[in-house]
Scaffold this motif. Structure first.
Motif, PDB file in Angstrom:
ATOM      1  N   SER A  62      24.614  45.746  15.341  1.00 50.11           N
ATOM      2  CA  SER A  62      25.475  44.585  15.192  1.00 50.11           C
ATOM      3  C   SER A  62      26.806  44.756  15.576  1.00 50.11           C
ATOM      4  O   SER A  62      27.696  43.816  16.325  1.00 50.11           O
ATOM      5  CB  SER A  62      25.584  44.302  13.710  1.00 50.11           C
ATOM      6  N   ALA A  63      27.396  46.154  15.406  1.00 49.32           N
ATOM      7  CA  ALA A  63      28.821  46.241  16.216  1.00 49.32           C
ATOM      8  C   ALA A  63      28.583  46.319  17.659  1.00 49.32           C
ATOM      9  O   ALA A  63      29.662  45.758  18.378  1.00 49.32           O
ATOM     10  CB  ALA A  63      29.187  47.743  15.527  1.00 49.32           C
ATOM     11  N   ALA A  64      27.584  46.643  18.055  1.00 50.64           N
ATOM     12  CA  ALA A  64      27.399  46.456  19.894  1.00 50.64           C
ATOM     13  C   ALA A  64      27.452  45.255  20.049  1.00 50.64           C
ATOM     14  O   ALA A  64      27.808  44.934  21.404  1.00 50.64           O
ATOM     15  CB  ALA A  64      26.068  47.347  19.985  1.00 50.64           C
ATOM     16  N   PHE A  65      26.747  44.370  19.282  1.00 55.10           N
ATOM     17  CA  PHE A  65      26.723  43.042  19.881  1.00 55.10           C
ATOM     18  C   PHE A  65      28.207  42.332  19.990  1.00 55.10           C
ATOM     19  O   PHE A  65      28.508  41.636  20.642  1.00 55.10           O
ATOM     20  CB  PHE A  65      25.727  41.982  18.822  1.00 55.10           C
ATOM     21  N   GLY A  66      28.860  42.979  18.992  1.00 57.79           N
ATOM     22  CA  GLY A  66      30.215  42.194  18.974  1.00 57.79           C
ATOM     23  C   GLY A  66      31.118  42.791  20.146  1.00 57.79           C
ATOM     24  O   GLY A  66      31.764  42.080  20.625  1.00 57.79           O
ATOM     25  N   VAL A  67      30.842  44.180  20.398  1.00 57.44           N
ATOM     26  CA  VAL A  67      31.408  44.621  21.640  1.00 57.44           C
ATOM     27  C   VAL A  67      31.036  43.949  22.825  1.00 57.44           C
ATOM     28  O   VAL A  67      31.764  43.284  23.730  1.00 57.44           O
ATOM     29  CB  VAL A  67      31.084  46.071  22.010  1.00 57.44           C
ATOM     30  N   ALA A  68      29.722  43.590  22.917  1.00 59.69           N
ATOM     31  CA  ALA A  68      29.066  42.738  24.191  1.00 59.69           C
ATOM     32  C   ALA A  68      29.765  41.438  24.037  1.00 59.69           C
ATOM     33  O   ALA A  68      29.960  40.811  25.387  1.00 59.69           O
ATOM     34  CB  ALA A  68      27.552  42.922  23.709  1.00 59.69           C
ATOM     35  N   ASP A  69      29.700  40.723  22.999  1.00 59.63           N
ATOM     36  CA  ASP A  69      30.376  39.328  23.110  1.00 59.63           C
ATOM     37  C   ASP A  69      31.655  39.472  23.453  1.00 59.63           C
ATOM     38  O   ASP A  69      32.158  38.315  24.272  1.00 59.63           O
ATOM     39  CB  ASP A  69      30.215  38.790  21.626  1.00 59.63           C
ATOM     40  N   ALA A  70      32.379  40.211  23.203  1.00 58.98           N
ATOM     41  CA  ALA A  70      33.896  40.305  23.462  1.00 58.98           C
ATOM     42  C   ALA A  70      33.929  40.415  24.945  1.00 58.98           C
ATOM     43  O   ALA A  70      34.915  40.002  25.517  1.00 58.98           O
ATOM     44  CB  ALA A  70      34.684  41.452  22.902  1.00 58.98           C
ATOM     45  N   HIS A  71      33.047  41.120  25.808  1.00 57.58           N
ATOM     46  CA  HIS A  71      33.149  41.342  26.967  1.00 57.58           C
ATOM     47  C   HIS A  71      32.685  40.260  27.825  1.00 57.58           C
ATOM     48  O   HIS A  71      33.507  39.641  28.729  1.00 57.58           O
ATOM     49  CB  HIS A  71      32.156  42.448  27.495  1.00 57.58           C
ATOM     50  N   VAL A  72      31.489  39.456  27.271  1.00 57.22           N
ATOM     51  CA  VAL A  72      30.794  38.492  28.108  1.00 57.22           C
ATOM     52  C   VAL A  72      31.500  37.095  27.758  1.00 57.22           C
ATOM     53  O   VAL A  72      31.911  36.555  28.882  1.00 57.22           O
ATOM     54  CB  VAL A  72      29.310  38.346  27.746  1.00 57.22           C
ATOM     55  N   GLN A  73      31.956  36.819  26.591  1.00 56.73           N
ATOM     56  CA  GLN A  73      32.607  35.373  26.340  1.00 56.73           C
ATOM     57  C   GLN A  73      33.620  35.127  27.160  1.00 56.73           C
ATOM     58  O   GLN A  73      33.883  34.127  27.797  1.00 56.73           O
ATOM     59  CB  GLN A  73      32.443  35.198  24.910  1.00 56.73           C
ATOM     60  N   GLY A  74      34.621  35.957  26.925  1.00 53.80           N
ATOM     61  CA  GLY A  74      35.882  35.853  27.463  1.00 53.80           C
ATOM     62  C   GLY A  74      36.094  36.188  28.903  1.00 53.80           C
ATOM     63  O   GLY A  74      36.560  35.357  29.664  1.00 53.80           O
ATOM     64  N   GLY A  75      35.243  37.093  29.437  1.00 53.82           N
ATOM     65  CA  GLY A  75      34.835  37.386  30.886  1.00 53.82           C
ATOM     66  C   GLY A  75      34.339  36.240  31.585  1.00 53.82           C
ATOM     67  O   GLY A  75      34.813  35.944  32.595  1.00 53.82           O
ATOM     68  N   MET A  76      33.577  35.506  30.885  1.00 47.85           N
ATOM     69  CA  MET A  76      32.756  34.316  31.652  1.00 47.85           C
ATOM     70  C   MET A  76      33.649  33.008  31.571  1.00 47.85           C
ATOM     71  O   MET A  76      33.837  32.538  32.808  1.00 47.85           O
ATOM     72  CB  MET A  76      31.330  34.166  30.997  1.00 47.85           C
ATOM     73  N   ILE A  77      34.382  32.836  30.425  1.00 43.10           N
ATOM     74  CA  ILE A  77      35.048  31.848  30.560  1.00 43.10           C
ATOM     75  C   ILE A  77      36.440  32.117  31.446  1.00 43.10           C
ATOM     76  O   ILE A  77      36.569  30.930  32.094  1.00 43.10           O
ATOM     77  CB  ILE A  77      35.952  31.770  29.104  1.00 43.10           C
ATOM     78  N   GLY A  78      36.948  33.324  31.527  1.00 41.09           N
ATOM     79  CA  GLY A  78      37.879  33.368  32.275  1.00 41.09           C
ATOM     80  C   GLY A  78      37.500  33.094  33.995  1.00 41.09           C
ATOM     81  O   GLY A  78      38.255  32.720  34.927  1.00 41.09           O
ATOM     82  N   ASP A  79      36.224  33.836  34.187  1.00 42.62           N
ATOM     83  CA  ASP A  79      35.427  33.658  35.654  1.00 42.62           C
ATOM     84  C   ASP A  79      35.262  32.309  36.007  1.00 42.62           C
ATOM     85  O   ASP A  79      35.709  31.824  36.903  1.00 42.62           O
ATOM     86  CB  ASP A  79      34.290  34.390  35.533  1.00 42.62           C
ATOM     87  N   LEU A  80      34.826  31.324  35.047  1.00 41.37           N
ATOM     88  CA  LEU A  80      34.380  30.049  35.519  1.00 41.37           C
ATOM     89  C   LEU A  80      35.769  29.179  35.459  1.00 41.37           C
ATOM     90  O   LEU A  80      35.671  27.995  35.954  1.00 41.37           O
ATOM     91  CB  LEU A  80      33.493  29.377  34.191  1.00 41.37           C
ATOM     92  N   SER A  81      36.993  29.709  34.918  1.00 43.43           N
ATOM     93  CA  SER A  81      38.298  28.779  34.776  1.00 43.43           C
ATOM     94  C   SER A  81      38.611  28.901  36.107  1.00 43.43           C
ATOM     95  O   SER A  81      39.375  27.774  36.559  1.00 43.43           O
ATOM     96  CB  SER A  81      38.993  29.501  33.717  1.00 43.43           C
ATOM     97  N   PHE A  82      38.450  29.647  37.126  1.00 37.95           N
ATOM     98  CA  PHE A  82      38.540  29.563  38.639  1.00 37.95           C
ATOM     99  C   PHE A  82      37.806  28.530  39.191  1.00 37.95           C
ATOM    100  O   PHE A  82      38.369  28.127  40.317  1.00 37.95           O
ATOM    101  CB  PHE A  82      38.476  30.890  39.282  1.00 37.95           C
ATOM    102  N   MET A  83      36.953  27.879  38.575  1.00 39.72           N
ATOM    103  CA  MET A  83      36.056  27.160  39.335  1.00 39.72           C
ATOM    104  C   MET A  83      36.133  25.653  38.751  1.00 39.72           C
ATOM    105  O   MET A  83      37.267  25.356  38.133  1.00 39.72           O
ATOM    106  CB  MET A  83      34.638  27.582  39.027  1.00 39.72           C
ATOM    107  N   LEU A  84      35.103  25.011  38.849  1.00 39.50           N
ATOM    108  CA  LEU A  84      35.099  23.488  38.159  1.00 39.50           C
ATOM    109  C   LEU A  84      35.019  23.497  36.871  1.00 39.50           C
ATOM    110  O   LEU A  84      34.339  24.261  36.119  1.00 39.50           O
ATOM    111  CB  LEU A  84      33.779  22.759  38.802  1.00 39.50           C
ATOM    112  N   SER A  85      35.749  22.422  36.369  1.00 43.09           N
ATOM    113  CA  SER A  85      35.722  22.457  34.537  1.00 43.09           C
ATOM    114  C   SER A  85      34.282  22.230  34.242  1.00 43.09           C
ATOM    115  O   SER A  85      33.925  22.661  33.137  1.00 43.09           O
ATOM    116  CB  SER A  85      36.642  21.329  34.311  1.00 43.09           C
ATOM    117  N   ASP A  86      33.492  21.592  35.172  1.00 46.33           N
ATOM    118  CA  ASP A  86      31.969  21.281  34.626  1.00 46.33           C
ATOM    119  C   ASP A  86      31.219  22.516  34.437  1.00 46.33           C
ATOM    120  O   ASP A  86      30.524  22.748  33.547  1.00 46.33           O
ATOM    121  CB  ASP A  86      31.349  20.588  35.604  1.00 46.33           C
ATOM    122  N   PHE A  87      31.692  23.533  35.036  1.00 42.45           N
ATOM    123  CA  PHE A  87      31.037  24.983  34.970  1.00 42.45           C
ATOM    124  C   PHE A  87      31.311  25.470  33.361  1.00 42.45           C
ATOM    125  O   PHE A  87      30.584  25.935  32.728  1.00 42.45           O
ATOM    126  CB  PHE A  87      31.479  26.094  35.786  1.00 42.45           C
TER     127      PHE A  87
END
Length: 278
Positions: free
Chosen positions: A103-128
């Motif tokens: 469960s703790a590993a899921f928390g670490v993974a979520d912190a990496h992916v969710q923020g990273g992907m939102i930041g990554d996609l923010s460079f692109m179209l809002s539709d993404f």
């Protein structure tokens, strides 16, 4: 758009899967209150990891961050299966501690992916970003539907609750592996993704170089890259926070309300209902 939706779904699929099979964990660990404990383990690891990543975000390789997160989701989902099979579905404090670590590993993974992907996609179209957020929202409904199907499939069989949970997490593991492959090999080669990442690099972003390389694009080197980056001044974390303080407060209130309802209130809702064990 479909790829973004799938990646958003994969961001919460494993964690929602663990929450959705808590009927099995409640049966397996009746004395340890898994519905509350697993979330209490998950949240601090997610929050602390996210805070560290936010502080160092300008220096972090976005591609490695997201790949690490999705890979950790896959490995952790697989470990849930391995742990259950290794213990033959038996409870006990050792098994419960293992589930808490996952469960703790899921928390670490979520912190990496969710923020990273939102930041990554923010460079692109809002539709993404919208597609990714829709995937996040859909993961809860999808995992709930799958859980109903897997539980119903084995309801009348011996040890049916465990068999349904095993099948459910096998599906979850496969889906997370799919997300790893999508992000590693498909997403960076999409023409529109390469265009926006090139644009971000030209505006001074230092976190997309590995993404551009994965898409087969050469990045500016040396003095030329330095001249390009000087055209855009980057705000400090404090300046960004002050400019977006209203959004930060909104997010804080949303999380407080959400966690107060789930798992807060629902974990204590021990009343008798017409759906019985369902």
């Amino acid at each position: 758009m479909v790829v973004c939706w799938l990646l958003g779904n994969g961001c919460l699929f494993s964690w929602n899967s663990m929450l959705t099979i808590e009927d099995y964990y409640a049966y397996l660990f009746p004395d340890y209150h898994p519905s509350r404990v697993l979330t209490l383990v998950y949240q601090p690891f997610a929050l602390i990891t996210l805070a560290i990543l936010v502080y160092h975000e300008a220096k972090i390789n976005t591609r490695r961050r997201n790949l690490f997160g999705y890979t950790l989701f896959f490995i952790s989902s697989l470990l849930v299966l391995v742990l259950d099979l290794a213990t033959s579905g038996k409870g006990g404090i050792g098994t419960f501690i293992g589930i808490c670590v996952i469960s703790a590993a899921f928390g670490v993974a979520d912190a990496h992916v969710q923020g990273g992907m939102i930041g990554d996609l923010s460079f692109m179209l809002s539709d993404f970003v919208q597609s990714f957020a829709a995937g996040l929202a859909a993961s809860g409904a999808l995992t709930s539907g799958l859980r109903l199907i897997t539980r119903a499939a084995f309801e009348d069989s011996k040890d049916g609750l465990r068999k349904g949970a095993i099948l459910f997490f096998a599906i979850s593991s496969f889906f997370e592996l799919l997300c790893v492959l999508l992000y590693a090999f498909v997403f960076p080669k999409l023409p529109i993704v390469k265009y926006y990442r090139s644009k971000a690099a030209s505006e001074g972003s230092k976190t997309v170089s590995a993404d551009l390389a994965a898409g087969g694009i050469q990045v500016l080197q040396g003095a030329e890259a330095e001249d390009e980056s000087k055209r855009m001044k980057r705000l400090s974390n404090k300046e960004l926070l002050m400019q977006n303080i209203d959004y930060a407060l909104d997010l804080f209130c949303i999380y407080v309300l959400t966690l107060s309802i789930f798992p807060g209130f629902l974990s204590e809702d021990t009343g008798s209902h017409s759906l019985g064990s369902w």
